[in-house]
Design an enzyme around this catalytic site. Structure first.
Site, PDB file in Angstrom:
ATOM      1  N   ARG A 317       0.819  -1.206   0.000  1.00  0.00           N
ATOM      2  CA  ARG A 317       0.000   0.000   0.000  1.00  0.00           C
ATOM      3  C   ARG A 317       0.856   1.262   0.000  1.00  0.00           C
ATOM      4  NH1 ARG A 317      -4.883   0.362   2.975  1.00  0.00           N
ATOM      5  NH2 ARG A 317      -4.200  -1.530   4.057  1.00  0.00           N
ATOM      6  N   ARG A 358     -13.461  -1.051  -0.116  1.00  0.00           N
ATOM      7  CA  ARG A 358     -12.879  -0.804   1.200  1.00  0.00           C
ATOM      8  C   ARG A 358     -13.800  -0.051   2.160  1.00  0.00           C
ATOM      9  NH1 ARG A 358      -8.930   2.083   2.043  1.00  0.00           N
ATOM     10  NH2 ARG A 358      -8.076   0.860   3.763  1.00  0.00           N
ATOM     11  N   CYS A 389     -27.149  -1.380  -5.684  1.00  0.00           N
ATOM     12  CA  CYS A 389     -28.385  -1.514  -4.914  1.00  0.00           C
ATOM     13  C   CYS A 389     -28.058  -1.927  -3.479  1.00  0.00           C
ATOM     14  CB  CYS A 389     -29.309  -2.532  -5.581  1.00  0.00           C
ATOM     15  SG  CYS A 389     -30.996  -2.474  -4.964  1.00  0.00           S
TER      16      CYS A 389
END
Length: 472
Positions: A317, A358, A389
């Site tokens: 990351r 996330r 939805c």
């Protein structure tokens, strides 16, 4: 007009003085606005990217990735040299892996860490030397392990007693020798989401410290296995060095004990280094991380009267996260007035949890900015939501955006380089977006976007048009 100082805003969210500002910590270094107010990254404007490739679109700044990879390598090399040892840096491919990204990080002197057979094949297809690959995973299949041994993967991080026996049988059958690390659970509880913490006792990864010695003893009995060392990973998105220091101290106790039975060449302390997702996040600089963590290991070794082992680290990351920016087109806006009188604007975009899971998984916070022009309205508390939805389909939970935001505007969400594309899905049969790399004013697709035809191709109940025509 509603007040920007809305009672719905969390304490950490401040009203920006300039609703068009680009906070340095959460954007690639190349990010700026052009004369028309449009966001520009690496010399390419957001409107031109959207026009060429469509939206949603994940954009990766190549120089940002390369610079951060190089900084990690140089920082850990320097810290290791100051403390009489060496360090290797692996790029944690689970953050985002494609053949192009793998080539970038290898060019900058990194190795590659994979955790499935699929990731292994991507690394191999990119031309990564097998000896420079580390293979993780808590449930590697026999087929995956056999493939790794066959191609000569540099190290396999073993996660269970069963895996050790699988490797024993494979190396005997192939007449091969395989270097392995033992993944140990240090018990250090990182200050992160429970799903991201990987060093507490009640979780799926690794051996408890009290069982790791037995795992090492068994490995030393097997002719085809060579102990490379110990491995530990305490979690993800961690700020500061206290957790890394404590974990290293606990690992060194075991390391010193194991030295009585033979060499333990390397200590791999994993990754998990945090980055900024919002303007209030304050991650530890890479140079500081490297210096303090390596110094802590050296101090622990000196206290125990042992040599400093070779070290390894696995940032993912922290290398690619800030390099990524996702572009969306605004479809609708809606002001919701609560009983308290507070107002939140809902800004719906053409992506959502299918390209960034996330927020739904971890409650992750993101930032957003108008990308196609300069906003002239007052800051309006907004929630950026997707098209799916699901009420939990939130892209940016809390952000101030210009009041004059309208359908057709482009929004940019920064820091989406890590764990967005890898976690993407076809929920609601939405195709996954392309990934485009940009550098020096040029853009190229590095991961092709899906079409509806791609999504439907997996449905075995759809009769091909050619068959229908033939039957007629």
């Amino acid at each position: 007009m509603h007040s920007a100082a809305d009672s719905l805003a969390p304490d950490w969210l401040v009203v920006p003085e300039d609703v068009n500002d680009l906070v340095t910590a959460v954007w690639p270094a190349s990010a700026r606005r052009d004369a028309d107010g449009a966001l520009v990254i690496a010399g390419v404007s957001a409107p031109s990217l959207a026009q060429t490739f469509g939206t949603p679109l994940l954009v990766l700044d190549e120089d940002e990735v390369r610079t951060r990879a190089r900084t990690f390598r140089e920082s850990f090399d320097a810290a290791a040299a100051e403390n009489g040892t060496t360090a290797q840096v692996y790029y944690a491919g689970k953050a985002f892996l494609s053949t192009t990204v793998a080539r970038w990080v290898v060019d900058e002197g990194l190795r590659v860490d994979v955790c499935t057979g699929g990731e292994l094949e991507v690394a191999l297809a990119a031309g990564v030397a097998p000896a420079s690959i580390g293979f993780h995973g808590n449930n590697k299949s026999t087929a995956e392990l056999e493939r790794a041994v066959e191609v000569g993967v540099g190290s396999i991080i073993v996660d269970s007693a069963i895996e050790i026996e699988r490797l024993a049988a494979i190396t005997a059958r192939l007449d091969a020798t395989q270097r392995v690390f033992v993944r140990a659970i240090s018990g250090v509880h990182a200050e992160t989401h429970d799903f991201l913490a990987t060093a507490h006792e009640d979780q799926k990864f690794g051996f408890p410290l009290e069982d790791a010695a037995a795992a090492v003893a068994r490995i030393r009995e097997i002719p085809g296995l060579e102990l490379a060392g110990l491995h530990c990973h305490i979690g993800s998105q961690i700020f500061g060095v206290a957790g890394f220091r404590e974990s290293a101290s606990r690992l060194l106790e075991l390391h010193a004990e194991l030295l009585e039975g033979g060499p333990v060449p390397q200590l791999n302390l994993g990754g998990g280094f945090g980055i900024a997702y919002t303007r209030v996040d304050d991650p530890t600089p890479i140079q500081t991380l490297a210096g303090e963590i390596v110094s802590a290991v050296a101090e622990g070794c000196a206290a125990r009267g042992i040599d400093v082992p070779a070290l390894a680290f696995e940032p993912g990351r922290a290398i690619i996260g800030t390099a990524g920016v996702t572009l969306y087109e605004v479809g609708t806006t809606k002001d919701v007035v609560l009983e308290s009188g507070a107002v939140r604007r809902y800004v719906s975009v053409d992506g959502g949890m299918s390209d960034n899971a996330r927020p739904a998984l971890y409650g992750a916070q993101y930032s957003a900015r108008l990308a196609s022009r300069t906003g002239i309205g007052a800051p309006q508390l907004s929630r950026v939501v997707g098209k799916h939805c699901e009420s939990g389909d939130i892209v940016v939970d809390h952000e101030y955006l210009p009041e004059d935001l309208v359908p057709g505007d482009l929004l940019a969400v920064p820091v989406t380089g890590a764990y967005c594309a890898p976690l993407a899905s076809n929920y609601n049969h939405v195709p996954r977006p392309p990934v485009v790399a940009i550098r020096d004013g040029r853009a190229q697709v590095i991961v092709r976007g899906e079409t509806i035809a791609d999504v439907l191709a997996r449905d075995a109940g759809i009769v091909p048009a050619s068959v229908v025509t033939a039957e007629r």
